[in-house]
Design a protein around this motif. Structure first.
Motif, PDB file in Angstrom:
ATOM      1  N   LYS A  14      40.143  40.987  20.440  1.00 48.24           N
ATOM      2  CA  LYS A  14      39.820  41.408  21.796  1.00 48.24           C
ATOM      3  C   LYS A  14      40.968  42.245  22.338  1.00 48.24           C
ATOM      4  O   LYS A  14      42.132  41.976  22.038  1.00 48.24           O
ATOM      5  CB  LYS A  14      39.611  40.202  22.697  1.00 48.24           C
ATOM      6  N   PRO A  15      40.651  43.244  23.134  1.00 45.16           N
ATOM      7  CA  PRO A  15      41.745  44.046  23.705  1.00 45.16           C
ATOM      8  C   PRO A  15      42.535  43.236  24.730  1.00 45.16           C
ATOM      9  O   PRO A  15      42.030  42.298  25.334  1.00 45.16           O
ATOM     10  CB  PRO A  15      41.012  45.215  24.370  1.00 45.16           C
ATOM     11  N   LEU A  16      43.786  43.606  24.891  1.00 42.94           N
ATOM     12  CA  LEU A  16      44.630  42.968  25.890  1.00 42.94           C
ATOM     13  C   LEU A  16      44.159  43.365  27.282  1.00 42.94           C
ATOM     14  O   LEU A  16      43.736  44.509  27.506  1.00 42.94           O
ATOM     15  CB  LEU A  16      46.082  43.403  25.722  1.00 42.94           C
ATOM     16  N   CYS A  17      44.251  42.446  28.223  1.00 40.53           N
ATOM     17  CA  CYS A  17      43.933  42.786  29.609  1.00 40.53           C
ATOM     18  C   CYS A  17      45.034  43.704  30.151  1.00 40.53           C
ATOM     19  O   CYS A  17      46.085  43.878  29.521  1.00 40.53           O
ATOM     20  CB  CYS A  17      43.806  41.516  30.451  1.00 40.53           C
ATOM     21  N   ASP A  18      44.800  44.293  31.300  1.00 36.85           N
ATOM     22  CA  ASP A  18      45.781  45.217  31.884  1.00 36.85           C
ATOM     23  C   ASP A  18      47.132  44.554  32.128  1.00 36.85           C
ATOM     24  O   ASP A  18      48.181  45.152  31.899  1.00 36.85           O
ATOM     25  CB  ASP A  18      45.257  45.790  33.204  1.00 36.85           C
ATOM     26  N   ALA A  19      47.107  43.292  32.566  1.00 38.03           N
ATOM     27  CA  ALA A  19      48.359  42.597  32.845  1.00 38.03           C
ATOM     28  C   ALA A  19      49.156  42.361  31.553  1.00 38.03           C
ATOM     29  O   ALA A  19      50.371  42.531  31.528  1.00 38.03           O
ATOM     30  CB  ALA A  19      48.078  41.269  33.544  1.00 38.03           C
ATOM     31  N   GLU A  59      45.228  33.529  30.713  1.00 37.33           N
ATOM     32  CA  GLU A  59      43.981  32.943  31.189  1.00 37.33           C
ATOM     33  C   GLU A  59      42.870  33.978  31.325  1.00 37.33           C
ATOM     34  O   GLU A  59      41.710  33.622  31.377  1.00 37.33           O
ATOM     35  CB  GLU A  59      44.217  32.229  32.517  1.00 37.33           C
ATOM     36  N   ARG A  60      43.236  35.253  31.362  1.00 36.16           N
ATOM     37  CA  ARG A  60      42.224  36.305  31.515  1.00 36.16           C
ATOM     38  C   ARG A  60      41.671  36.752  30.170  1.00 36.16           C
ATOM     39  O   ARG A  60      40.457  36.764  29.977  1.00 36.16           O
ATOM     40  CB  ARG A  60      42.809  37.502  32.260  1.00 36.16           C
ATOM     41  N   CYS A  61      42.535  37.126  29.219  1.00 32.19           N
ATOM     42  CA  CYS A  61      42.051  37.687  27.949  1.00 32.19           C
ATOM     43  C   CYS A  61      42.229  36.749  26.759  1.00 32.19           C
ATOM     44  O   CYS A  61      41.758  37.029  25.667  1.00 32.19           O
ATOM     45  CB  CYS A  61      42.710  39.031  27.664  1.00 32.19           C
ATOM     46  N   GLY A  62      42.942  35.627  26.942  1.00 32.65           N
ATOM     47  CA  GLY A  62      43.095  34.648  25.881  1.00 32.65           C
ATOM     48  C   GLY A  62      44.197  34.944  24.870  1.00 32.65           C
ATOM     49  O   GLY A  62      44.339  34.224  23.888  1.00 32.65           O
ATOM     50  N   THR A  63      44.979  35.972  25.086  1.00 33.02           N
ATOM     51  CA  THR A  63      46.052  36.326  24.153  1.00 33.02           C
ATOM     52  C   THR A  63      47.129  35.252  24.143  1.00 33.02           C
ATOM     53  O   THR A  63      47.533  34.750  25.189  1.00 33.02           O
ATOM     54  CB  THR A  63      46.672  37.681  24.548  1.00 33.02           C
ATOM     55  N   HIS A  64      47.593  34.890  22.949  1.00 34.31           N
ATOM     56  CA  HIS A  64      48.675  33.922  22.785  1.00 34.31           C
ATOM     57  C   HIS A  64      49.990  34.679  22.642  1.00 34.31           C
ATOM     58  O   HIS A  64      50.097  35.602  21.839  1.00 34.31           O
ATOM     59  CB  HIS A  64      48.448  33.060  21.537  1.00 34.31           C
ATOM     60  N   TRP A  65      50.973  34.268  23.418  1.00 39.36           N
ATOM     61  CA  TRP A  65      52.284  34.897  23.441  1.00 39.36           C
ATOM     62  C   TRP A  65      53.359  33.871  23.112  1.00 39.36           C
ATOM     63  O   TRP A  65      53.202  32.688  23.399  1.00 39.36           O
ATOM     64  CB  TRP A  65      52.596  35.435  24.839  1.00 39.36           C
ATOM     65  N   ASP A  66      54.456  34.330  22.535  1.00 43.69           N
ATOM     66  CA  ASP A  66      55.681  33.550  22.385  1.00 43.69           C
ATOM     67  C   ASP A  66      56.766  34.244  23.186  1.00 43.69           C
ATOM     68  O   ASP A  66      56.870  35.477  23.158  1.00 43.69           O
ATOM     69  CB  ASP A  66      56.139  33.475  20.923  1.00 43.69           C
ATOM     70  N   LEU A  67      57.562  33.464  23.890  1.00 45.13           N
ATOM     71  CA  LEU A  67      58.718  33.985  24.615  1.00 45.13           C
ATOM     72  C   LEU A  67      59.963  33.356  24.004  1.00 45.13           C
ATOM     73  O   LEU A  67      60.177  32.148  24.111  1.00 45.13           O
ATOM     74  CB  LEU A  67      58.640  33.653  26.104  1.00 45.13           C
ATOM     75  N   SER A  79      56.404  38.312  22.456  1.00 37.88           N
ATOM     76  CA  SER A  79      55.717  38.814  21.272  1.00 37.88           C
ATOM     77  C   SER A  79      54.321  38.200  21.210  1.00 37.88           C
ATOM     78  O   SER A  79      54.127  37.044  21.575  1.00 37.88           O
ATOM     79  CB  SER A  79      56.498  38.508  19.982  1.00 37.88           C
ATOM     80  N   VAL A  80      53.346  39.010  20.773  1.00 34.50           N
ATOM     81  CA  VAL A  80      51.959  38.538  20.650  1.00 34.50           C
ATOM     82  C   VAL A  80      51.851  37.730  19.358  1.00 34.50           C
ATOM     83  O   VAL A  80      52.271  38.164  18.298  1.00 34.50           O
ATOM     84  CB  VAL A  80      50.973  39.733  20.618  1.00 34.50           C
ATOM     85  N   VAL A  81      51.266  36.538  19.476  1.00 38.11           N
ATOM     86  CA  VAL A  81      51.070  35.668  18.327  1.00 38.11           C
ATOM     87  C   VAL A  81      49.646  35.820  17.811  1.00 38.11           C
ATOM     88  O   VAL A  81      49.429  35.982  16.611  1.00 38.11           O
ATOM     89  CB  VAL A  81      51.353  34.198  18.695  1.00 38.11           C
ATOM     90  N   ALA A  82      48.665  35.777  18.697  1.00 36.23           N
ATOM     91  CA  ALA A  82      47.256  35.881  18.298  1.00 36.23           C
ATOM     92  C   ALA A  82      46.432  36.375  19.483  1.00 36.23           C
ATOM     93  O   ALA A  82      46.786  36.168  20.625  1.00 36.23           O
ATOM     94  CB  ALA A  82      46.732  34.538  17.828  1.00 36.23           C
ATOM     95  N   ARG A  83      45.319  37.011  19.143  1.00 42.51           N
ATOM     96  CA  ARG A  83      44.373  37.434  20.184  1.00 42.51           C
ATOM     97  C   ARG A  83      43.043  36.818  19.934  1.00 42.51           C
ATOM     98  O   ARG A  83      42.646  36.498  18.891  1.00 42.51           O
ATOM     99  CB  ARG A  83      44.208  38.948  20.190  1.00 42.51           C
TER     100      ARG A  83
END
Length: 83
Positions: A14-19, A59-67, A79-83
């Motif tokens: 899925k594409p990343l949301c604008d945020a 919560e909008r696009c479901g992308t998993h991030w690591d900080l 960094s993006v972990v999974a979409r």
């Protein structure tokens, strides 16, 4: 089968949301956005010691991030972990 049929059948990430698109990756102290829900955190070893990595999910696009919080690495950060 046409080319448009094959693209419709092969779902990509899925594409990343604008945020999420606005998050600066791999840069220390870059801000996230308000719709990131904090998850678990973990410690990982590095050459200079341990660093803390915190998981987030949009919560909008479901992308998993690591900080990655590493004061010794200017390029640690989001960094993006999974979409």
């Amino acid at each position: 089968m046409t080319a448009s049929d094959t693209t419709a059948q092969a779902p990509g990430p899925k594409p990343l949301c604008d945020a999420c698109q606005g998050i600066q990756r791999n840069w220390r102290k870059a801000p996230g956005h308000p719709e990131l829900a904090q998850g678990l955190n973990r410690k990982e070893p590095r050459r200079h010691g341990q660093v803390t990595i915190t998981e987030y999910q949009c919560e909008r696009c479901g992308t998993h991030w690591d900080l990655e919080n590493d004061k010794n690495n200017l390029h640690a950060g989001w960094s993006v972990v999974a979409r």
